[in-house]
Design a protein around this motif. Structure first.
Motif, PDB file in Angstrom:
ATOM      1  N   ALA A  98       0.830  -1.206   0.000  1.00 22.58           N
ATOM      2  CA  ALA A  98       0.000   0.000   0.000  1.00 22.58           C
ATOM      3  C   ALA A  98       0.863   1.254   0.000  1.00 22.58           C
ATOM      4  CB  ALA A  98      -0.929  -0.009   1.214  1.00 22.58           C
ATOM      5  N   ASP A  99       1.938   1.240   0.791  1.00 23.78           N
ATOM      6  CA  ASP A  99       2.852   2.393   0.798  1.00 23.78           C
ATOM      7  C   ASP A  99       3.494   2.591  -0.566  1.00 23.78           C
ATOM      8  OD1 ASP A  99       2.605   3.424   3.367  1.00 23.78           O
ATOM      9  OD2 ASP A  99       4.047   2.014   4.215  1.00 23.78           O
ATOM     10  N   GLY A 100       3.957   1.490  -1.164  1.00 23.67           N
ATOM     11  CA  GLY A 100       4.644   1.597  -2.446  1.00 23.67           C
ATOM     12  C   GLY A 100       3.741   2.075  -3.564  1.00 23.67           C
ATOM     13  N   LEU A 101       2.581   1.441  -3.694  1.00 22.11           N
ATOM     14  CA  LEU A 101       1.668   1.802  -4.778  1.00 22.11           C
ATOM     15  C   LEU A 101       0.973   3.131  -4.517  1.00 22.11           C
ATOM     16  CD1 LEU A 101       0.047  -1.666  -5.600  1.00 22.11           C
ATOM     17  CD2 LEU A 101       2.000  -0.540  -6.690  1.00 22.11           C
ATOM     18  N   GLY A 102       0.774   3.450  -3.235  1.00 24.67           N
ATOM     19  CA  GLY A 102       0.111   4.711  -2.918  1.00 24.67           C
ATOM     20  C   GLY A 102       1.045   5.904  -2.986  1.00 24.67           C
ATOM     21  N   GLY A 103       2.301   5.715  -2.596  1.00 30.60           N
ATOM     22  CA  GLY A 103       3.225   6.844  -2.533  1.00 30.60           C
ATOM     23  C   GLY A 103       4.209   6.941  -3.672  1.00 30.60           C
ATOM     24  N   GLY A 104       4.288   5.900  -4.487  1.00 27.76           N
ATOM     25  CA  GLY A 104       5.255   5.907  -5.583  1.00 27.76           C
ATOM     26  C   GLY A 104       4.602   6.166  -6.920  1.00 27.76           C
ATOM     27  N   ALA A 105       4.910   7.305  -7.523  1.00 27.57           N
ATOM     28  CA  ALA A 105       4.296   7.647  -8.812  1.00 27.57           C
ATOM     29  C   ALA A 105       4.871   6.809  -9.943  1.00 27.57           C
ATOM     30  CB  ALA A 105       4.492   9.134  -9.104  1.00 27.57           C
ATOM     31  N   ARG A 109      10.117   4.151  -8.043  1.00 24.29           N
ATOM     32  CA  ARG A 109       9.877   4.750  -6.745  1.00 24.29           C
ATOM     33  C   ARG A 109       9.024   3.832  -5.872  1.00 24.29           C
ATOM     34  NH1 ARG A 109      11.732   7.050  -2.511  1.00 24.29           N
ATOM     35  NH2 ARG A 109      10.229   8.350  -1.379  1.00 24.29           N
ATOM     36  N   ALA A 110       8.025   3.181  -6.465  1.00 21.85           N
ATOM     37  CA  ALA A 110       7.177   2.259  -5.714  1.00 21.85           C
ATOM     38  C   ALA A 110       7.987   1.099  -5.148  1.00 21.85           C
ATOM     39  CB  ALA A 110       6.052   1.736  -6.609  1.00 21.85           C
ATOM     40  N   LEU A 111       8.880   0.546  -5.954  1.00 17.65           N
ATOM     41  CA  LEU A 111       9.717  -0.556  -5.485  1.00 17.65           C
ATOM     42  C   LEU A 111      10.660  -0.106  -4.374  1.00 17.65           C
ATOM     43  CD1 LEU A 111      10.613  -2.247  -8.907  1.00 17.65           C
ATOM     44  CD2 LEU A 111       9.111  -3.158  -7.121  1.00 17.65           C
ATOM     45  N   ALA A 112      11.174   1.116  -4.492  1.00 19.94           N
ATOM     46  CA  ALA A 112      12.069   1.634  -3.460  1.00 19.94           C
ATOM     47  C   ALA A 112      11.325   1.823  -2.134  1.00 19.94           C
ATOM     48  CB  ALA A 112      12.681   2.958  -3.919  1.00 19.94           C
ATOM     49  N   ILE A 113      10.099   2.323  -2.199  1.00 25.43           N
ATOM     50  CA  ILE A 113       9.313   2.533  -0.988  1.00 25.43           C
ATOM     51  C   ILE A 113       8.999   1.194  -0.323  1.00 25.43           C
ATOM     52  CG2 ILE A 113       7.072   3.300  -0.117  1.00 25.43           C
ATOM     53  CD1 ILE A 113       7.136   5.522  -2.205  1.00 25.43           C
ATOM     54  N   MET A 114       8.721   0.172  -1.111  1.00 28.17           N
ATOM     55  CA  MET A 114       8.406  -1.140  -0.550  1.00 28.17           C
ATOM     56  C   MET A 114       9.585  -1.712   0.235  1.00 28.17           C
ATOM     57  SD  MET A 114       6.220  -3.164  -3.450  1.00 28.17           S
ATOM     58  CE  MET A 114       4.901  -2.338  -4.321  1.00 28.17           C
ATOM     59  N   LYS A 115      10.793  -1.349  -0.134  1.00 29.18           N
ATOM     60  CA  LYS A 115      11.974  -1.854   0.560  1.00 29.18           C
ATOM     61  C   LYS A 115      12.164  -1.191   1.918  1.00 29.18           C
ATOM     62  CE  LYS A 115      15.827  -2.121  -1.530  1.00 29.18           C
ATOM     63  NZ  LYS A 115      16.997  -1.680  -2.323  1.00 29.18           N
ATOM     64  N   ASP A 116      11.564  -0.016   2.113  1.00 27.45           N
ATOM     65  CA  ASP A 116      11.716   0.728   3.364  1.00 27.45           C
ATOM     66  C   ASP A 116      10.961   0.006   4.481  1.00 27.45           C
ATOM     67  OD1 ASP A 116      11.784   2.590   5.436  1.00 27.45           O
ATOM     68  OD2 ASP A 116      11.676   4.293   4.059  1.00 27.45           O
ATOM     69  N   GLY A 123       0.162   2.655   4.123  1.00 27.02           N
ATOM     70  CA  GLY A 123       0.265   1.321   4.707  1.00 27.02           C
ATOM     71  C   GLY A 123      -0.524   1.198   5.993  1.00 27.02           C
ATOM     72  N   ALA A 124      -0.402   2.209   6.869  1.00 24.28           N
ATOM     73  CA  ALA A 124      -1.101   2.162   8.153  1.00 24.28           C
ATOM     74  C   ALA A 124      -2.612   2.159   7.959  1.00 24.28           C
ATOM     75  CB  ALA A 124      -0.679   3.354   9.015  1.00 24.28           C
ATOM     76  N   VAL A 125      -3.104   3.039   7.110  1.00 24.11           N
ATOM     77  CA  VAL A 125      -4.547   3.122   6.880  1.00 24.11           C
ATOM     78  C   VAL A 125      -5.071   1.836   6.259  1.00 24.11           C
ATOM     79  CG1 VAL A 125      -6.343   4.290   5.556  1.00 24.11           C
ATOM     80  CG2 VAL A 125      -4.605   5.635   6.729  1.00 24.11           C
ATOM     81  N   THR A 126      -4.358   1.321   5.250  1.00 21.79           N
ATOM     82  CA  THR A 126      -4.799   0.095   4.585  1.00 21.79           C
ATOM     83  C   THR A 126      -4.808  -1.081   5.545  1.00 21.79           C
ATOM     84  OG1 THR A 126      -3.938   0.851   2.462  1.00 21.79           O
ATOM     85  CG2 THR A 126      -4.327  -1.512   2.700  1.00 21.79           C
ATOM     86  N   LEU A 127      -3.762  -1.218   6.340  1.00 18.78           N
ATOM     87  CA  LEU A 127      -3.667  -2.332   7.278  1.00 18.78           C
ATOM     88  C   LEU A 127      -4.785  -2.272   8.312  1.00 18.78           C
ATOM     89  CD1 LEU A 127      -2.048  -4.794   8.126  1.00 18.78           C
ATOM     90  CD2 LEU A 127      -0.579  -3.295   9.490  1.00 18.78           C
ATOM     91  N   VAL A 128      -5.034  -1.100   8.861  1.00 20.50           N
ATOM     92  CA  VAL A 128      -6.093  -0.952   9.866  1.00 20.50           C
ATOM     93  C   VAL A 128      -7.456  -1.275   9.258  1.00 20.50           C
ATOM     94  CG1 VAL A 128      -7.337   0.716  11.297  1.00 20.50           C
ATOM     95  CG2 VAL A 128      -4.845   0.667  11.335  1.00 20.50           C
ATOM     96  N   PHE A 242       5.553  -8.693  -9.937  1.00 18.92           N
ATOM     97  CA  PHE A 242       5.196  -8.787  -8.529  1.00 18.92           C
ATOM     98  C   PHE A 242       6.445  -8.855  -7.669  1.00 18.92           C
ATOM     99  CE2 PHE A 242       5.837 -13.174  -9.731  1.00 18.92           C
ATOM    100  CZ  PHE A 242       6.470 -13.735  -8.625  1.00 18.92           C
ATOM    101  N   THR A 243       6.269  -8.562  -6.381  1.00 20.48           N
ATOM    102  CA  THR A 243       7.329  -8.724  -5.387  1.00 20.48           C
ATOM    103  C   THR A 243       6.791  -9.620  -4.272  1.00 20.48           C
ATOM    104  OG1 THR A 243       6.657  -6.869  -3.978  1.00 20.48           O
ATOM    105  CG2 THR A 243       8.066  -6.348  -5.872  1.00 20.48           C
ATOM    106  N   GLY A 244       7.664  -9.986  -3.346  1.00 20.23           N
ATOM    107  CA  GLY A 244       7.212 -10.777  -2.213  1.00 20.23           C
ATOM    108  C   GLY A 244       6.148 -10.056  -1.403  1.00 20.23           C
ATOM    109  N   ASP A 245       6.305  -8.738  -1.241  1.00 20.90           N
ATOM    110  CA  ASP A 245       5.314  -7.963  -0.493  1.00 20.90           C
ATOM    111  C   ASP A 245       3.939  -8.024  -1.152  1.00 20.90           C
ATOM    112  OD1 ASP A 245       6.937  -7.060   1.607  1.00 20.90           O
ATOM    113  OD2 ASP A 245       7.696  -5.382   0.422  1.00 20.90           O
ATOM    114  N   THR A 246       3.898  -7.940  -2.462  1.00 29.94           N
ATOM    115  CA  THR A 246       2.604  -7.940  -3.148  1.00 29.94           C
ATOM    116  C   THR A 246       1.904  -9.297  -3.036  1.00 29.94           C
ATOM    117  OG1 THR A 246       3.573  -8.528  -5.305  1.00 29.94           O
ATOM    118  CG2 THR A 246       3.387  -6.183  -4.778  1.00 29.94           C
ATOM    119  N   LEU A 247       2.670 -10.365  -2.869  1.00 31.34           N
ATOM    120  CA  LEU A 247       2.042 -11.673  -2.667  1.00 31.34           C
ATOM    121  C   LEU A 247       1.342 -11.722  -1.310  1.00 31.34           C
ATOM    122  CD1 LEU A 247       4.778 -14.104  -4.047  1.00 31.34           C
ATOM    123  CD2 LEU A 247       2.766 -13.194  -5.220  1.00 31.34           C
ATOM    124  N   GLY A 248       1.982 -11.134  -0.289  1.00 30.56           N
ATOM    125  CA  GLY A 248       1.327 -11.050   1.012  1.00 30.56           C
ATOM    126  C   GLY A 248       0.069 -10.218   0.943  1.00 30.56           C
TER     127      GLY A 248
END
Length: 268
Positions: A98-105, A109-116, A123-128, A242-248
């Motif tokens: 959610a952080d990567g796709l939401g914050g990375g244009a 950039r999306a892949l870099a954010i996912m690594k953080d 991410g917080a809003v989506t998870l909650v 896809f990445t490992g995060d996107t599978l989760g």
């Protein structure tokens, strides 16, 4: 048969907190090729995780499920059991996605954010929201019968883990890190691994059918398939893979979609 058991135990160790140590670990072994072959047993791990969540939910629902607050408590405890057993592995992937796709244009950039490792607003809003939706839907199902709801939880954890295999089969693996821990798992999914996942999943489909009936089962599976297709199309458009995060993330979203379909049918 022996190789299948070794691959299953390797997947169990990778996706849960359950330790595989000592002589058993030596017998199981490890290699990137083995971890890749273990991907077909992802739904098999769902039987273990789902059994833990279903057992806790049924016990709490049996004790307190007669009241709305008791049904909610059972849903929370059942969800907490699965989160603990997996170490929030898939929830973490959902938040990072959610952080990567939401914050990375851009894709990069999306892949870099996912690594953080830090969690952001998306991410917080989506998870909650996803966890709240999951608990609310399970509470509704518990209010219609704790045993039937437990059967649904068990089956959902299996079937929702088939969706990542379909995504892995349909898209290439992408990551900015050559050392990503999920890389050996996700580089390629063979037809044999996908077939293994389907074999693990078929009894779960029968379990939902027995617990909720034909119409509810059809609605639930359609909801899950629509969610899986939506996630696949989003990943193809935004990341070209896809990445490992996107599978989760896919597992979490497909699990909730299945609950939503069943709750819609039960409440109708």
């Amino acid at each position: 048969m022996t190789d299948g058991l070794r691959h299953f135990l390797l997947a169990l160790q990778f996706f849960t907190r359950i330790p595989v140590t000592g002589r058993l670990a030596a017998w199981v072994g490890y290699s990137p090729a083995m971890l890749n072959a273990a991907s077909g047993h992802f739904p098999g791990v769902g039987w273990v995780v789902g059994a833990a969540g279903a057992g806790v939910l049924w016990l709490a629902g049996w004790r307190w499920g007669a009241s709305p607050l008791g049904a909610l408590l059972a849903a929370v405890l059942g969800t907490a059991a699965t989160v603990w057993l997996t170490g929030a592995f898939h929830e973490d992937g959902l938040a990072d996605t959610a952080d990567g796709l939401g914050g990375g244009a851009t894709r990069e950039r999306a892949l870099a954010i996912m690594k953080d490792s830090r969690i952001g607003s998306y991410g917080a809003v989506t998870l909650v929201l996803v966890l709240l939706l999951k608990v609310a839907l399970l509470a509704l199902l518990v209010s219609h019968g704790a045993a039937r709801a437990a059967a649904v939880v068990l089956a959902a954890h299996v079937l929702s883990r088939l969706a990542p295999l379909l995504i892995m089969r349909g898209l290439p693996y992408v990551s900015e890190s050559a050392q990503a821990k999920s890389k050996p798992l996700a580089e390629a999914v063979s037809g044999a691994s996908l077939f293994t996942g389907i074999l693990w999943s078929f009894p779960a489909l029968v379990l939902i059918w027995q617990a909720q009936g034909t119409i509810a089962t059809i609605v639930a599976i359609v909801c899950e398939l629509l969610m899986a297709v939506a996630v696949l199309r989003l990943l193809r458009r935004r990341l070209q893979g896809f990445t490992g995060d996107t599978l989760g993330a896919a597992q979490q979203l497909c699990e909730v979609a299945l609950y939503l379909g069943l709750a819609w049918s039960v409440a109708a």
